[in-house]
Every structure is written in C-alpha cells, then in structure tokens.
Write a protein that holds these residues in place. Sequence first.
Motif, PDB file in Angstrom:
ATOM      1  N   THR A 238       0.901  -1.357   0.040  1.00  0.00           N
ATOM      2  CA  THR A 238       0.038   0.000  -0.091  1.00  0.00           C
ATOM      3  C   THR A 238       0.772   1.399  -0.081  1.00  0.00           C
ATOM      4  N   LEU A 239       2.128   1.316   0.089  1.00  0.00           N
ATOM      5  CA  LEU A 239       2.938   2.299  -0.081  1.00  0.00           C
ATOM      6  C   LEU A 239       3.362   2.796  -1.541  1.00  0.00           C
ATOM      7  N   ASN A 240       3.334   3.897  -1.863  1.00  0.00           N
ATOM      8  CA  ASN A 240       3.549   4.168  -3.218  1.00  0.00           C
ATOM      9  C   ASN A 240       4.716   5.268  -3.172  1.00  0.00           C
ATOM     10  N   ILE A 241       5.802   4.538  -2.588  1.00  0.00           N
ATOM     11  CA  ILE A 241       7.450   5.093  -2.521  1.00  0.00           C
ATOM     12  C   ILE A 241       8.386   4.062  -2.935  1.00  0.00           C
ATOM     13  N   SER A 242       9.478   4.604  -2.965  1.00  0.00           N
ATOM     14  CA  SER A 242      10.792   3.739  -3.208  1.00  0.00           C
ATOM     15  C   SER A 242      10.692   2.469  -2.440  1.00  0.00           C
ATOM     16  N   ALA A 243      11.501   1.596  -2.863  1.00  0.00           N
ATOM     17  CA  ALA A 243      11.790   0.224  -2.145  1.00  0.00           C
ATOM     18  C   ALA A 243      12.897   0.638  -0.795  1.00  0.00           C
ATOM     19  N   VAL A 244      13.670   1.465  -1.167  1.00  0.00           N
ATOM     20  CA  VAL A 244      14.349   1.991  -0.058  1.00  0.00           C
ATOM     21  C   VAL A 244      13.691   2.741   1.141  1.00  0.00           C
ATOM     22  N   LYS A 245      12.996   3.605   0.581  1.00  0.00           N
ATOM     23  CA  LYS A 245      12.006   4.339   1.666  1.00  0.00           C
ATOM     24  C   LYS A 245      10.992   3.428   2.401  1.00  0.00           C
ATOM     25  N   LYS A 246      10.586   2.369   1.608  1.00  0.00           N
ATOM     26  CA  LYS A 246       9.663   1.258   2.136  1.00  0.00           C
ATOM     27  C   LYS A 246      10.368   0.551   3.149  1.00  0.00           C
ATOM     28  N   GLY A 247      11.527   0.314   2.883  1.00  0.00           N
ATOM     29  CA  GLY A 247      12.374  -0.439   3.999  1.00  0.00           C
ATOM     30  C   GLY A 247      12.847   0.118   5.294  1.00  0.00           C
ATOM     31  N   ILE A 248      13.019   1.685   4.910  1.00  0.00           N
ATOM     32  CA  ILE A 248      13.220   2.443   6.157  1.00  0.00           C
ATOM     33  C   ILE A 248      12.060   2.791   6.837  1.00  0.00           C
ATOM     34  N   LEU A 249      10.833   2.995   6.249  1.00  0.00           N
ATOM     35  CA  LEU A 249       9.443   3.321   6.780  1.00  0.00           C
ATOM     36  C   LEU A 249       9.267   2.162   7.652  1.00  0.00           C
ATOM     37  N   ILE A 250       9.322   0.857   7.079  1.00  0.00           N
ATOM     38  CA  ILE A 250       8.776  -0.126   7.863  1.00  0.00           C
ATOM     39  C   ILE A 250       9.794  -0.600   8.885  1.00  0.00           C
ATOM     40  N   GLY A 251      10.951  -0.340   8.970  1.00  0.00           N
ATOM     41  CA  GLY A 251      11.746  -0.407  10.118  1.00  0.00           C
ATOM     42  C   GLY A 251      11.455   0.509  11.153  1.00  0.00           C
ATOM     43  N   ILE A 252      11.446   1.829  10.790  1.00  0.00           N
ATOM     44  CA  ILE A 252      11.142   2.772  11.913  1.00  0.00           C
ATOM     45  C   ILE A 252       9.718   2.228  12.260  1.00  0.00           C
ATOM     46  N   THR A 253       8.705   2.003  11.478  1.00  0.00           N
ATOM     47  CA  THR A 253       7.345   1.717  12.143  1.00  0.00           C
ATOM     48  C   THR A 253       7.444   0.563  13.292  1.00  0.00           C
ATOM     49  N   PHE A 254       8.122  -0.551  12.958  1.00  0.00           N
ATOM     50  CA  PHE A 254       8.521  -1.540  13.741  1.00  0.00           C
ATOM     51  C   PHE A 254       9.281  -0.924  15.430  1.00  0.00           C
ATOM     52  N   ALA A 255      10.059  -0.154  14.883  1.00  0.00           N
ATOM     53  CA  ALA A 255      10.889   0.382  15.867  1.00  0.00           C
ATOM     54  C   ALA A 255      10.218   1.261  16.829  1.00  0.00           C
TER      55      ALA A 255
END
Length: 280
Positions: free
Chosen positions: A201-218
Amino acid sequence: MKTNLFAKSILGALLLTALYTLFNMILGQTSAIANLFWGILSNFLVALLLGYYIMSSSLSGIRLGISVFLIYFMIGHFNLLIEAYIFNVSSRQETAVELIRGFLISLTFAPLYVYIFRNKTAKQAVNFSKRSLISWIWRILVADILYLFLYIIAGFVLTLVYPQLLQFYEGKIPPFDILINTQLFIRGFIFIGIALLMLHTLNISAVKKGILIGITFAILGGIAPLIPPSDLMPSYVRLGHGFEVGISNFVYGVLLTLLLNLKSSTKADLQPGMAVRPAD
C-alpha cells in the motif's frame, strides 16, 4: 509536505492524548499530570509516523483507515501486550484491559486521523508482479525464523551490556517453549503481515519502504510505548528495552523488506478531474 506533516502530527498527538485520557476515565484508570509531557512526546512520534504512512499510501477513505488501524493496533498494542503477558510484566486482567483500551483508541484514532489528512489529490494504485506459492512460503518461513534469531541476539546482547535487567526479570522469564512459540507463531507472523500490508500500500521507493517499515517496527513496537513512565516497568528497564527493541526491530524491518518486497508499477485511480500525485 514536511511542514504540513509536522503540523498535522502535532494535531494527531493531541488527539491521541485526548483519546488516552478519555478511555482511561471510561476504564477507571488514572494518569499523573506530571507524565503528560512524556505521553504527548510518545504520541507525537506515533502520529508523525502514521501521518507519513497516510501521505505515502496508495489507499484512501475506509481502506486507508482500516490499514492505519491494523498497523497501529497490531504493532503498537497487541504485539507488545502479548510480550508483556508471557514475561509476567502484566497480569491477565491488566493485559485484557490494555488490549481493550488499545483497540478502542486505535479504532477511534485511525479514521479521525485519516480525515485530518484528507486531500483532493488522486492516489496511485500499486500493481505487483506475481510470485509463486513456493516463493512465498520459503520467504515467509525465512522471515519468521529471522525474527526469532534477531530477537534472541538482541536479548542476549542486552543482558550482557545491561545486566541490571536480570534483576527485574528474575522469576518472570517464561518457559522456553512458550517463549519460542510466541515469537515464531504469533509475534513474528504479525510483523510479517503488517510488513506485507505496508509493502502493498506504500507508493514510495523500495529504499523508503524499507526505512519506513523499520522505523514503524522500532517506534510503534518499542520506543514510543516505552517513553511514558509506567508502574509496570521501571525507567532503567524501559531505557534498556528502548535501545534493544528500537535497533533490532528497525534492522528486522529493513531486512524483511528486502526479503518480501515485490517489483511494482503504479497507475492512477480513475478519478476524473483530479490531479495525480507523483510517486516519491
């Protein structure tokens, strides 16, 4: 965008704080006025994170509200409370009350916060390439085992550098089978499910997805809930866990993105007369 996100995140933090106060009163709980600042700070981190997700999501309306609810409740409440319960930090009754409160707050906050971020810009749907069932199975199994591995390593390192925690958990550590099964079959799969939801559901780059998911979990899965003072956990334990969970969950979120991410393309939803928001 940054100014708009920051301003609305402040509003979201105040909304969350008001909801916590309201449902605490309904459930007969009280909170000290002196802890209000820490509560607002914690809620601001949550609102900032979820606000960025809302602005970056391909969803809108009810579907976006449901997505925000699932992310906030499952990572920010359910996964945490299950962990607290098996480690005897909270009793069965306390866990049940906290689950009810977290569910009601998340259910109320999600649609209201999505409404705050409403705009007239068309979203872009994200289309993913297909993946075979076997490919899904091995990736999910590896992702689940990876979570358990990082969980054990993070806990081991924490006890080495912060041995005071062993005093707090003396007599509280659950049997080994319960500990492992909870991480593998409940918490690990919840993290994987939420990661897949965000990836789709994220409409951003793969790098930004990884960072956002990591920050979300953190943040949702550790840092933000550990900021406010708590009768269940002293400050030195919350501080130690904040670093432990923040780092390990972030690393897991990034690695999980690399493992599960799908090649995607975007196309605008059919909304005549509306401008299309470009992807980041």
